[in-house]
Design a protein around this motif. Structure first.
Motif, short mmCIF file in Angstrom:
data_model
loop_
_atom_site.label_atom_id
_atom_site.label_comp_id
_atom_site.label_asym_id
_atom_site.label_seq_id
_atom_site.Cartn_x
_atom_site.Cartn_y
_atom_site.Cartn_z
N ARG A 33 58.08 -19.08 -7.94
CA ARG A 33 57.10 -18.60 -9.27
C ARG A 33 55.83 -19.30 -9.36
O ARG A 33 54.85 -18.75 -9.73
N LEU A 34 55.89 -20.55 -8.81
CA LEU A 34 54.23 -21.15 -8.89
C LEU A 34 53.29 -20.61 -7.68
O LEU A 34 52.27 -20.41 -7.97
N ILE A 35 54.02 -20.17 -6.65
CA ILE A 35 53.42 -19.47 -5.30
C ILE A 35 52.77 -18.23 -6.06
O ILE A 35 51.82 -18.09 -5.76
N ILE A 36 53.76 -17.35 -6.73
CA ILE A 36 53.48 -15.96 -7.16
C ILE A 36 52.15 -16.16 -8.15
O ILE A 36 51.20 -15.43 -8.14
N SER A 37 52.61 -17.09 -9.14
CA SER A 37 51.68 -17.33 -10.28
C SER A 37 50.37 -17.79 -9.49
O SER A 37 49.19 -16.92 -9.98
N ALA A 38 50.10 -18.47 -8.61
CA ALA A 38 48.76 -19.05 -7.91
C ALA A 38 48.06 -17.81 -7.50
O ALA A 38 46.91 -17.89 -7.52
N LEU A 39 49.00 -17.14 -6.82
CA LEU A 39 48.43 -15.96 -5.92
C LEU A 39 47.58 -14.99 -7.03
O LEU A 39 46.75 -14.49 -6.72
N PHE A 40 48.12 -14.61 -8.25
CA PHE A 40 47.73 -13.49 -8.73
C PHE A 40 46.38 -14.37 -9.68
O PHE A 40 45.58 -13.68 -10.09
N ILE A 41 46.52 -15.49 -10.13
CA ILE A 41 45.47 -15.94 -11.00
C ILE A 41 44.39 -16.15 -10.09
O ILE A 41 43.29 -15.93 -10.61
N VAL A 42 44.59 -16.77 -8.77
CA VAL A 42 43.45 -17.05 -7.89
C VAL A 42 42.72 -15.75 -7.62
O VAL A 42 41.43 -15.67 -7.38
N SER A 43 43.38 -14.61 -7.52
CA SER A 43 43.12 -13.33 -7.39
C SER A 43 42.26 -12.71 -8.26
O SER A 43 41.01 -12.05 -8.08
N ALA A 44 42.51 -13.06 -9.68
CA ALA A 44 41.83 -12.67 -10.74
C ALA A 44 40.52 -13.49 -10.97
O ALA A 44 39.47 -12.98 -11.19
N VAL A 45 40.74 -14.74 -10.76
CA VAL A 45 39.65 -15.63 -10.86
C VAL A 45 38.46 -15.30 -9.86
O VAL A 45 37.22 -15.25 -10.04
N ALA A 46 39.01 -14.95 -8.48
CA ALA A 46 37.92 -14.68 -7.52
C ALA A 46 37.23 -13.42 -7.76
O ALA A 46 36.08 -13.16 -7.06
N LYS A 47 37.87 -12.29 -8.30
CA LYS A 47 37.00 -11.30 -8.99
C LYS A 47 36.07 -11.70 -10.13
O LYS A 47 35.35 -10.67 -10.24
N LEU A 48 35.98 -12.80 -10.48
CA LEU A 48 34.86 -13.02 -11.48
C LEU A 48 33.95 -13.97 -10.76
O LEU A 48 32.82 -14.59 -11.50
N TYR A 49 33.99 -14.12 -9.67
CA TYR A 49 33.15 -15.17 -8.49
C TYR A 49 31.99 -14.18 -8.17
O TYR A 49 32.14 -13.35 -7.77
N PRO A 50 30.69 -14.77 -8.13
CA PRO A 50 30.19 -16.12 -8.80
C PRO A 50 29.85 -15.81 -10.13
O PRO A 50 29.84 -17.09 -10.93
N SER A 51 29.46 -14.68 -10.81
CA SER A 51 29.53 -14.71 -12.31
C SER A 51 30.21 -13.33 -12.61
O SER A 51 30.30 -12.44 -11.98
#
Length: 357
Positions: A11-29
């Motif tokens: 669950r932690l691996i899948i959670s990290a995968l989706f949250i990182v994917s979402a955050v990355a789509k907001l980088y750099p602004s």
């Protein structure tokens, strides 16, 4: 290791995968990243300019929501895991089709511009994630008492947060940036609209000289056409010009601008240079020109019009060689089509008879 511990690791691996994917789509602004995602990933799929901003924010909001929901016990097996598998399956089908049609090239956009990933790499990542989710589904006990309102609140909250963080704003195509600076060896004039134009140094000339010059130009010059850039720089469709697409905070763009300035200083007949900046981190423009060693006439346009002008599948820095509005060379990105100063020196010296071959 017991199944409970294994389930939490998964669950932690899948959670990290989706949250990182979402955050990355907001980088750099957020606005820049989401707009770039829309132009590079959604427009090629046929999404309209009106619908894409809503779809992109909802999609990223859902990614955030799934990353959180996978850690909750509420409807984990009935809703969260099946929804996550379905989303990954849709992504995988799309990536497989893209790879079949266009090959394994470019950034799939799964992790935005933060972690570039080819379509095949993304497919492998998705298949592994689906496998982990199936494993998790099998080892988890049946759902106990669940709160549907909590799950719905998480989803709606994440989606609304995206609309707040990256608000949809009207596209302002052109923003004038007046300045009183003088470009080396050329007069930079600001008109009433704030547009910078270059005045060539004036010299004593006769009617006979003008006539001979015009005849010579007409003999070996392309027919004048409308490039579409007159809306930014009046006069750009006359004679030889260089049009650049730069992002103020882009190191490669700064290097290219500096290289062009060095070439210009060594060649008194070097074509005038004009710049279209993306309206991202405009406060860095003074530093950009300081690094380049001079100031070029420029305009700023919003993120989406900028990517549209640059062209599908293309990236910064972009350098176009125009002659009477005709495009004879276009460099873009940092790979095989990147700016080549040695080649460019030869191209701008070529007569029209050689360029049109």
């Amino acid at each position: 290791m017991n199944s409970k511990n294994i389930s939490w690791i998964l669950r932690l691996i899948i959670s990290a995968l989706f949250i990182v994917s979402a955050v990355a789509k907001l980088y750099p602004s957020p606005y820049f990243a989401i707009s770039t995602f829309e132009v590079k990933q959604l427009y090629p799929l046929g999404f309209s300019e009106g619908f894409a901003p809503y779809f992109s924010r909802i999609l990223i909001g859902i990614e955030f929501a799934l990353g959180i929901a996978i850690l909750l016990k509420d409807y984990l097996k009935k809703i969260t895991i099946p929804a996550t598998i379905l989303l990954l399956a849709v992504f995988t089908i799309h990536l497989s089709y893209t790879t079949f049609v266009s090959g394994n090239a470019g950034n799939c956009g799964c992790f935005g511009e933060l972690i570039p990933m080819t379509p095949v790499e993304a497919i492998i990542k998705n298949i592994i994630a689906i496998g982990l989710l199936i494993w998790l589904f099998k080892i988890l006990p049946a759902d106990g008492k669940s709160n549907f309102w909590l799950l719905k609140s998480v989803a709606l909250g994440c989606i609304l947060a995206l609309f707040m963080v990256a608000t949809i704003r009207p596209v302002a195509e052109v923003m004038d940036e007046p300045t009183s600076e003088i470009q080396d060896n050329l007069g930079v004039v600001v008109d009433s609209s704030g547009l910078l134009t270059i005045e060539e140094p004036k010299a004593e000339i006769t009617k006979d000289t003008i006539k001979k010059a015009e005849e010579k130009k007409a003999e070996d010059a392309p027919k004048k056409v409308k490039s579409g850039y007159e809306k930014y720089f009046p006069g750009i469709d006359t004679d030889k010009k260089i049009l650049c697409y730069f992002v103020p905070g882009c190191d490669h763009c700064m290097d290219t601008a500096k290289e062009l300035n060095e070439m210009r200083k060594k060649d008194k007949n070097f074509p005038p240079i004009y710049v279209i900046f993306m309206n991202e981190e405009p406060e860095k423009i003074p530093t950009f020109f300081e690094f380049a060693g001079t100031k070029f006439p420029y305009k700023m346009i919003d993120v989406i019009p900028f990517w549209t002008e640059l062209g599908s599948g293309k990236d910064t820095p972009g350098v176009k060689y125009l002659w009477n509005g005709n495009e004879f060379k276009y460099y873009y990105g940092i790979n095989e089509n990147k700016f080549n100063s040695n080649e460019f020196k030869k191209i701008i010296k070529k007569p029209y008879s050689e360029l049109k071959k």
